[in-house]
Design an enzyme around this catalytic site. Structure first.
Site, PDB file in Angstrom:
ATOM      1  N   GLU A 170       0.829  -1.211   0.000  1.00  0.00           N
ATOM      2  CA  GLU A 170       0.000   0.000   0.000  1.00  0.00           C
ATOM      3  C   GLU A 170       0.860   1.257   0.000  1.00  0.00           C
ATOM      4  OE1 GLU A 170      -2.968  -0.309   3.090  1.00  0.00           O
ATOM      5  OE2 GLU A 170      -3.937  -2.009   2.116  1.00  0.00           O
TER       6      GLU A 170
ATOM      7  N   GLU B 135      -5.517  -8.308  -0.658  1.00  0.00           N
ATOM      8  CA  GLU B 135      -6.314  -8.136   0.558  1.00  0.00           C
ATOM      9  C   GLU B 135      -7.756  -7.898   0.155  1.00  0.00           C
ATOM     10  OE1 GLU B 135      -4.872  -5.266   3.401  1.00  0.00           O
ATOM     11  OE2 GLU B 135      -2.765  -5.760   3.008  1.00  0.00           O
TER      12      GLU B 135
END
Length: 504
Positions: free
Chosen positions: A170, A316
């Site tokens: 991320e 995710e």
């Protein structure tokens, strides 16, 4: 109508991956209880979790994060347990000391026990290229070097042969608040420095390099991130990149009164609707990757590569309820039939996109968010999501089968796949309180051979240490009459798996 003549891609087991992180009690007091614990364990790993996941046999497990990966220094977690440092973990409100008793070798042992491949996330934010390189050498180097000797001294003579390596996590947020241009500059450095572990120039073995994909929950940013990242990669010589890691959560943040185990009808349908958004995000991202690859310039020299294929990964995904932000331990949330049905719908979408998505990991396996397992002191509790993943194992390795409906029923999701003349059909009724009747035409004679169902007495029911089997899959009676048409009564809020032997 299920058309067994219209067969598409193969459903990869990698679509059923798992994710564990040093977050809350996901690992510490979850997977890891310590070698001296009174809780039954295997070398410090909670026996109940190992036994359950060995039965599930997940294809891949992603670790150490997540956000934690970009503050994790792998050397903190190797060597004699008593010599490992103590640090402090603030990751997503964990706020606990970290004694680093569960490190690389413990994670690899965990993967070996449950039959999973490891996926490691590299510290791009606070680490260094050299730190990454040494970690890879420690894990994978077969030849005798100082780092391979260190691994041997820590109890594992053979290399771990880790294939999957992600560069950062991320990068657009906790991984550095980078722009795509910032990230690509760092990605080029890290990717170039990765050892190959090849024996010669003709060796086909390969490290699978994963880049940080977009935040799937930001409609504008996710488009810009993927487009700008690929545009930046196209400049000058193109670095090797095997996959882009998209993260997408089914956010349930709109109501302060909606609790994981206490909700109203509107809350139910909001979460079910949120699960379906994943299909749109995957289609959008796959098109962006296709467009980006088409713009990759042909290299000036045949010695340089032209990127022609980049896989899409959903590293995710899961349901994230607002109440979990205040939970202790961090991000712990219970799992009801609402979560189970949203999870099953998400798995259907991933499987329907088996030609577009190469791998996916649910967030997370233990004690965090959309978990399969919740621990309570010495108890190991399997949530309804564990049952969903066990039911869906039947699809692994099967071929996706096309279907058509005469009349669209917004409450019924259909998924079908075939393997060795066995047709497996999943029918989900997402209506909160009404049964649905569905007729399915198979085009061929079919004989029912197996059926199972996940349903609860109440949609807010969940499994706990006191009542661990409140919501469990049950085998159901099923006619073995040979016919081309079957009618199914689907209870409200239920997941139903039926298997048939096709007779041609």
């Amino acid at each position: 109508m299920i058309d067994t003549n219209q067969i598409q891609g193969t459903i990869s087991p990698y679509l059923h991956g798992q994710f564990v992180e040093f977050l809350g009690h996901g690992i510490t007091d979850g997977i890891w209880v310590g070698r001296e614990s009174d809780i039954p364990n295997i070398d410090g790993l909670r026996e109940g979790i190992v036994d359950a996941l060995a039965k599930l046999a997940p294809p891949v497990v992603r670790w150490p994060g997540g956000c934690y990966a970009d503050t994790y220094h792998w050397r903190d977690g190797i060597g004699k347990p008593e010599n490992r440092p103590t640090t402090y973990n603030e990751n997503f409100g964990t706020y606990e000391q970290d004694q680093h008793q569960f490190g690389t070798d413990e994670f690899m042992h965990f993967c070996e026990l449950i039959g999973a491949e490891p996926w490691l996330n590299i510290n791009l934010l606070s680490g260094s290229v050299q730190e990454m390189k040494e970690w890879m050498e420690y894990c994978n180097r077969k030849e005798t070097t100082s780092l391979s000797n260190e691994r041997k001294a820590n109890g594992h003579p053979e290399p771990y042969n880790v294939q999957f390596w992600e560069i950062g996590n991320e990068a657009w947020a906790g991984g550095g608040f980078m722009t795509p241009q910032d990230y690509v500059r760092k990605y080029r450095q890290y990717s170039s420095a990765m050892p190959t572990f090849k024996q010669n120039i003709f060796d086909k073995s390969k490290i699978y390099k994963i880049a940080s994909g977009p935040d799937g929950n930001k409609p504008l940013e996710r488009i810009n991130w993927t487009r700008d990242l690929l545009n930046e990669i196209s400049k000058y010589r193109q670095p090797e990149i095997n996959a882009l890691d998209l993260h997408f959560y089914n956010w349930n943040l709109d109501s302060d009164t909606d609790m994981p185990t206490s909700f109203q009808e509107d809350d139910w349908y909001r979460v079910i609707k949120g699960a379906r958004e994943l299909a749109l995000v995957i289609a959008e991202q796959k098109q962006l990757i296709k467009d980006g690859l088409e713009k990759m310039p042909v290299p000036e020299s045949s010695m340089d590569q032209q990127l022609q294929k980049i896989d899409l990964i959903v590293g995710e995904w899961g349901i994230w309820h607002k109440a979990s932000f205040m939970a202790k331990p961090a991000l712990l949330q219970q799992v009801t039939m609402r979560d189970a049905i949203a999870t099953a719908i998400s798995l259907n979408i991933l499987q329907e996109n088996c030609e577009n998505v190469s791998m996916a990991c649910v967030a997370q396996t233990v004690n965090v968010l959309n978990s399969l397992i919740i621990t309570d002191q010495d108890k190991t509790v399997l949530t309804p999501n564990f049952d969903v993943f066990m039911m869906y194992k039947k699809f692994q390795g099967s071929r996706l089968v096309q279907y058509q409906t005469r009349e669209k029923n917004q409450f019924v999701d259909i998924f079908a796949a075939i393997q060795d003349e066995i047709l497996t059909v999943c029918l989900i009724n997402s209506h909160i309180n009404s049964k649905q009747v569905v007729q399915v035409d198979f085009q061929h004679l079919a004989k029912g051979i197996f059926a199972e169902r996940l349903v609860a007495d109440d949609v807010t029911d969940y499994n706990s240490a006191e009542h661990p089997n409140t919501v469990r899959t049950k085998q159901i009676s099923f006619t073995d009459k040979i016919s081309t048409m079957k009618e199914f009564d689907l209870p409200a809020a239920s997941i139903n798996i039926f298997q048939f032997k096709l007779i041609k």
